[in-house]
Write an enzyme that holds these catalytic residues in place. Structure first.
Site, PDB file in Angstrom:
ATOM      1  N   HIS A   1       1.637   4.626  -2.546  1.00 44.38           N
ATOM      2  CA  HIS A   1       1.357   5.915  -2.900  1.00 44.38           C
ATOM      3  C   HIS A   1       2.552   6.708  -2.976  1.00 44.38           C
ATOM      4  O   HIS A   1       2.575   7.430  -4.121  1.00 44.38           O
ATOM      5  CB  HIS A   1       1.111   5.987  -1.203  1.00 44.38           C
ATOM      6  CG  HIS A   1       0.231   6.123  -0.573  1.00 44.38           C
ATOM      7  ND1 HIS A   1      -0.959   6.612  -0.883  1.00 44.38           N
ATOM      8  CD2 HIS A   1      -0.430   5.807  -0.130  1.00 44.38           C
ATOM      9  CE1 HIS A   1      -2.185   6.669  -0.044  1.00 44.38           C
ATOM     10  NE2 HIS A   1      -1.544   5.937   1.005  1.00 44.38           N
TER      11      HIS A   1
ATOM     12  N   GLU B   1      -6.199   7.027  -1.138  1.00 47.76           N
ATOM     13  CA  GLU B   1      -6.260   5.621  -0.379  1.00 47.76           C
ATOM     14  C   GLU B   1      -6.946   4.231  -0.990  1.00 47.76           C
ATOM     15  O   GLU B   1      -6.386   3.631  -1.031  1.00 47.76           O
ATOM     16  CB  GLU B   1      -6.890   5.767   1.117  1.00 47.76           C
ATOM     17  CG  GLU B   1      -6.331   6.557   1.960  1.00 47.76           C
ATOM     18  CD  GLU B   1      -5.002   6.099   1.718  1.00 47.76           C
ATOM     19  OE1 GLU B   1      -4.565   5.115   2.403  1.00 47.76           O
ATOM     20  OE2 GLU B   1      -4.237   7.239   2.062  1.00 47.76           O
TER      21      GLU B   1
ATOM     22  N   HIS C   1       0.820  -1.627   0.029  1.00 46.61           N
ATOM     23  CA  HIS C   1      -0.134  -0.178  -0.005  1.00 46.61           C
ATOM     24  C   HIS C   1       0.942   1.187  -0.325  1.00 46.61           C
ATOM     25  O   HIS C   1       0.800   1.990  -0.485  1.00 46.61           O
ATOM     26  CB  HIS C   1      -0.877  -0.109   1.059  1.00 46.61           C
ATOM     27  CG  HIS C   1      -1.347   1.134   1.228  1.00 46.61           C
ATOM     28  ND1 HIS C   1      -3.236   1.032   1.206  1.00 46.61           N
ATOM     29  CD2 HIS C   1      -1.305   2.245   2.140  1.00 46.61           C
ATOM     30  CE1 HIS C   1      -3.729   2.667   1.481  1.00 46.61           C
ATOM     31  NE2 HIS C   1      -2.098   3.250   1.881  1.00 46.61           N
ATOM     32  N   GLU C   2       2.142   0.446   1.006  1.00 49.12           N
ATOM     33  CA  GLU C   2       2.851   2.586   0.852  1.00 49.12           C
ATOM     34  C   GLU C   2       3.415   2.192  -0.444  1.00 49.12           C
ATOM     35  O   GLU C   2       3.821   3.604  -0.730  1.00 49.12           O
ATOM     36  CB  GLU C   2       3.876   2.508   1.910  1.00 49.12           C
ATOM     37  CG  GLU C   2       3.007   2.691   3.597  1.00 49.12           C
ATOM     38  CD  GLU C   2       1.627   3.763   3.659  1.00 49.12           C
ATOM     39  OE1 GLU C   2       2.034   4.034   3.175  1.00 49.12           O
ATOM     40  OE2 GLU C   2       0.710   3.360   4.032  1.00 49.12           O
TER      41      GLU C   2
END
Length: 294
Positions: free
Chosen positions: A149, A224, A145-146
């Site tokens: 980003h 997100e 997930h990071e």
């Protein structure tokens, strides 16, 4: 509610401080005396509106390390740290970005964040609570997930959006302030504007700043969902859903500093109009989006 007020207060305080500085140093009066038009006003507003945002981004890694006490893993001290580095490296290679710095910070809640100036100069940090309370499959999904980003350029894009919004707020507040001050002065414009102009600019920057924050947070919530999709692609949809479900066990306020809470994997919850200022969608909405994805 406290975090919402702190977020809004920070942005509004910056805009108010800019107005006071411009007033004290006569920047507004200087521009008025020289008949600075819309083009000049836009340049002036962009310098203040965009400049501060990008300075914050440029020092974001340093600030994140200082404010959280995050310790960058340069040489793994144990097998867990070695696994953490290897997992981030694997995700980064798959996502097509440079290897980020990897750090661990002390925090009881399950959380992680990514920040940095570019896709190839980023920092990914995880809390000690996340490593203690999630299994490796879930941690891998959070790291994915990071990395999502970073690969999506979310830090730069959010900074750019905030800078543009700050610029528009400064411009709009001054245009309306000139009109109101002229009306109060019987249709005559005064060099530098009077007290009416100064008060109106301050009030409008607060009002317009609220709307600007809503727009920035709407983008933050949307990114997100994209980062969750990236985590599912890098670590598996089941692992990403499991990680989000595990995050629901978080209790209490986040220990992340206010300046980087929007970059954490989970954020505060709110109801009613306060939802407009949430940086993250509710976990159940994120889980539902992954479950319905094809």
């Amino acid at each position: 509610m406290l975090r919402i007020l702190l977020f809004l207060g920070t942005n509004i305080a910056v805009l108010i401080l800019l107005s006071i500085v411009c007033r004290l140093f006569g920047i507004d009066a200087w521009a008025a005396q020289r008949g600075v038009g819309m083009g000049g006003l836009l340049v002036y507003a962009a310098v203040f509106g965009m400049g501060g945002a990008f300075i914050s981004l440029a020092i974001s890694k340093w600030m994140a390390k200082m404010s959280t006490g995050a310790k960058v893993i340069k040489e793994p001290a144990n097998e867990n740290e070695r696994w953490l580095l290897d997992t981030v490296r694997r995700h980064a290679e798959k996502a097509g970005i440079g290897m980020p710095e990897v750090a661990i910070y002390d925090g009881p809640e399950m959380n992680a964040f990514a920040t940095g100036m570019s896709r190839n100069n980023a920092l990914v940090a995880v809390s000690s609570g996340l490593l203690q309370q999630m299994d490796r499959e879930q941690v891998s999904a959070v790291l994915g997930h990071e990395i999502g980003h970073v690969a999506n350029g979310d830090m730069v894009t959010l900074t750019l959006i905030q800078g543009v919004l700050n610029t528009l707020v400064i411009v709009a507040a001054r245009i309306v302030g000139r009109l109101v001050d002229s009306w109060l002065n019987g249709g005559r414009e005064r060099d530098g504007g009077g007290m009416g102009y100064f008060v109106v600019v301050l009030v409008l920057q607060i009002v317009f700043g609220l709307f600007a924050s809503m727009i920035a947070m709407a983008f933050s919530r949307w990114r997100e969902f994209r980062a969750d999709a990236a985590g599912a692609n890098l670590a598996g949809r089941g692992a990403m859903i499991s990680a989000l479900q595990r995050l629901s066990a978080n209790h209490g306020e986040s220990t992340l500093p206010q300046t980087i809470q929007a970059f954490g994997i989970s954020g505060h919850l709110a109801t009613g109009l306060k939802r407009l200022f949430m940086s993250h969608p509710p976990l159940e909405e994120r889980i539902a989006a992954l479950q319905s994805a094809r």
